[in-house]
Enzyme design. Structure first.
Site, PDB file in Angstrom:
ATOM      1  N   GLY A  12       0.895  41.720  25.511  1.00 42.70           N
ATOM      2  CA  GLY A  12       2.270  41.985  25.047  1.00 42.70           C
ATOM      3  C   GLY A  12       3.324  41.921  26.131  1.00 42.70           C
ATOM      4  N   ASN A  14       5.026  39.326  27.062  1.00 42.22           N
ATOM      5  CA  ASN A  14       6.176  38.564  26.540  1.00 42.22           C
ATOM      6  C   ASN A  14       6.967  39.405  25.536  1.00 42.22           C
ATOM      7  OD1 ASN A  14       6.486  35.560  27.415  1.00 42.22           O
ATOM      8  ND2 ASN A  14       4.275  35.949  27.331  1.00 42.22           N
ATOM      9  N   ARG A  60      -7.390  35.766   3.980  1.00 43.66           N
ATOM     10  CA  ARG A  60      -6.212  35.395   4.767  1.00 43.66           C
ATOM     11  C   ARG A  60      -4.944  35.605   3.945  1.00 43.66           C
ATOM     12  NH1 ARG A  60      -4.951  30.040   8.379  1.00 43.66           N
ATOM     13  NH2 ARG A  60      -4.646  28.913   6.457  1.00 43.66           N
ATOM     14  N   MET A  85      -2.710  35.344  18.213  1.00 43.73           N
ATOM     15  CA  MET A  85      -3.828  34.410  18.238  1.00 43.73           C
ATOM     16  C   MET A  85      -4.408  34.086  16.852  1.00 43.73           C
ATOM     17  SD  MET A  85      -3.813  33.325  21.198  1.00 43.73           S
ATOM     18  CE  MET A  85      -3.499  33.634  22.927  1.00 43.73           C
ATOM     19  N   LYS A  86      -3.668  34.394  15.795  1.00 44.18           N
ATOM     20  CA  LYS A  86      -4.119  33.977  14.456  1.00 44.18           C
ATOM     21  C   LYS A  86      -3.294  32.762  14.017  1.00 44.18           C
ATOM     22  CE  LYS A  86      -6.914  37.429  12.873  1.00 44.18           C
ATOM     23  NZ  LYS A  86      -7.192  38.016  14.180  1.00 44.18           N
ATOM     24  N   ILE A  87      -3.940  31.892  13.274  1.00 46.31           N
ATOM     25  CA  ILE A  87      -3.230  30.724  12.734  1.00 46.31           C
ATOM     26  C   ILE A  87      -2.602  31.134  11.396  1.00 46.31           C
ATOM     27  CG2 ILE A  87      -3.483  28.325  11.972  1.00 46.31           C
ATOM     28  CD1 ILE A  87      -4.373  28.675  14.864  1.00 46.31           C
ATOM     29  N   LEU A  88      -1.320  30.906  11.251  1.00 48.88           N
ATOM     30  CA  LEU A  88      -0.646  31.246   9.994  1.00 48.88           C
ATOM     31  C   LEU A  88      -0.758  30.056   9.030  1.00 48.88           C
ATOM     32  CD1 LEU A  88       2.479  32.871  11.687  1.00 48.88           C
ATOM     33  CD2 LEU A  88       0.697  34.102  10.393  1.00 48.88           C
ATOM     34  N   ASN A 102       7.311  29.957  18.723  1.00 49.61           N
ATOM     35  CA  ASN A 102       6.102  30.292  19.494  1.00 49.61           C
ATOM     36  C   ASN A 102       6.293  29.912  20.953  1.00 49.61           C
ATOM     37  OD1 ASN A 102       3.326  31.018  19.924  1.00 49.61           O
ATOM     38  ND2 ASN A 102       2.806  28.832  19.928  1.00 49.61           N
ATOM     39  N   HIS A 104       3.989  28.724  24.207  1.00 45.77           N
ATOM     40  CA  HIS A 104       2.649  28.220  24.510  1.00 45.77           C
ATOM     41  C   HIS A 104       2.558  27.914  26.006  1.00 45.77           C
ATOM     42  CE1 HIS A 104      -1.214  26.419  23.748  1.00 45.77           C
ATOM     43  NE2 HIS A 104      -0.854  25.466  24.589  1.00 45.77           N
TER      44      HIS A 104
HETATM   45  C1  GAR Z   1       0.997  33.984  26.878  1.00 47.60           C
HETATM   46  O1  GAR Z   1       0.625  33.276  28.031  1.00 47.60           O
HETATM   47  C2  GAR Z   1       1.306  33.036  25.744  1.00 47.60           C
HETATM   48  O2  GAR Z   1       1.935  31.850  26.162  1.00 47.60           O
HETATM   49  C3  GAR Z   1      -0.064  32.763  25.205  1.00 47.60           C
HETATM   50  O3  GAR Z   1      -0.707  34.015  25.224  1.00 47.60           O
HETATM   51  C4  GAR Z   1      -0.214  34.765  26.336  1.00 47.60           C
HETATM   52  C5  GAR Z   1       0.158  36.156  25.859  1.00 47.60           C
HETATM   53  O4  GAR Z   1       0.464  36.986  26.933  1.00 47.60           O
HETATM   54  N1  GAR Z   1      -0.033  32.205  23.892  1.00 47.60           N
HETATM   55  C6  GAR Z   1      -0.904  31.283  23.463  1.00 47.60           C
HETATM   56  O5  GAR Z   1      -1.831  30.868  24.127  1.00 47.60           O
HETATM   57  C7  GAR Z   1      -0.668  30.789  22.035  1.00 47.60           C
HETATM   58  N2  GAR Z   1      -1.545  29.713  21.728  1.00 47.60           N
HETATM   59  P1  GAR Z   1       1.212  38.373  26.669  1.00 47.60           P
HETATM   60  O6  GAR Z   1       0.396  39.091  25.567  1.00 47.60           O
HETATM   61  O7  GAR Z   1       1.151  39.104  27.965  1.00 47.60           O
HETATM   62  O8  GAR Z   1       2.595  38.073  26.220  1.00 47.60           O
END
Ligand code: GAR
Length: 185
Positions: A12, A14, A60, A85-88, A102, A104
């Site tokens: 979390g 971000n 789902r 990390m779930k696909i909607l 999102n 990435h």
């Molecule tokens: C981040 O690096 C984000 O870009 C990635 O998960 C991490 C979450 O970190 N997202 C993906 O890989 C989506 N496919 P956080 O929980 O510390 O924000």
């Protein structure tokens, strides 16, 4: 001020970065899909309402209906995925067309999927980066809003590379969200 929900599955960081930014948003709720997500501790500390919606034991469709109900209650206009990390499903995404964003940890279309950082590192690329994009029904395929590069130096380890990616994410996500929210205000 836009009403938003943030979705997270893990640390979390971000989410915290968004919650403590100067964005003109009201975070109505943090949705987490597992009760052990560290993001929950951050929500408590930051006084952001949160809901744990687990997928286990339901279809789902039911999982997504439960989320939609929470979003409706908060009059949520935008969904910000932050390590969710779930696909909607396409059905869910249709209801928030161009309103789900999102982040990435790679320069899409390279290194899609759940291990963008590790996959880029293992491949040996010298430049990777971060992408912020709209979510469509594909996996990491929606229209790109903004990107930023991260150079992988010869002496970078996975850990130092990961740190650089996160630092870039924090700056890019806010910049991209400002772009989207100003356009739609
Ligand atoms: C981040 O690096 C984000 O870009 C990635 O998960 C991490 C979450 O970190 N997202 C993906 O890989 C989506 N496919 P956080 O929980 O510390 O924000």
């Amino acid at each position: 001020m836009a009403n938003v929900a943030v979705f997270a599955s893990g640390s979390g960081s971000n989410f915290e970065n968004i919650a403590t930014s100067d964005l003109n948003i009201d975070i109505k709720v943090l949705i987490v899909d597992n009760k052990d997500a560290k993001a929950i501790e951050r929500a408590k500390r930051l006084n952001v309402p949160y809901k744990i919606v687990e997928r286990t034991g339901k279809t789902r469709d039911q999982f997504e209906q439960d989320i939609l109900e929470i979003l409706k209650q908060g009059n949520v206009e935008y969904i910000l995925l932050a390590g969710f990390m779930k696909i909607l499903s396409a059905k869910f995404i249709e209801q928030y067309d161009r309103k789900i964003i999102n982040i990435h940890p790679s320069l899409l279309p390279s290194f899609k999927g759940k291990d963008g950082i590790l996959d880029a590192y293992n491949y040996g690329v010298k430049v990777s980066g971060v992408t912020v994009h709209y979510v469509d029904s594909g996996i990491d395929t929606g229209e790109i809003i903004d990107q930023a590069p991260v150079i992988i130096e010869d002496d970078d380890t996975l850990e130092t590379f990961e740190d650089k990616i996160h630092a870039t994410e924090y700056e890019l996500y806010i910049r991209a969200l400002k772009k989207v929210l100003e356009v739609n205000e």
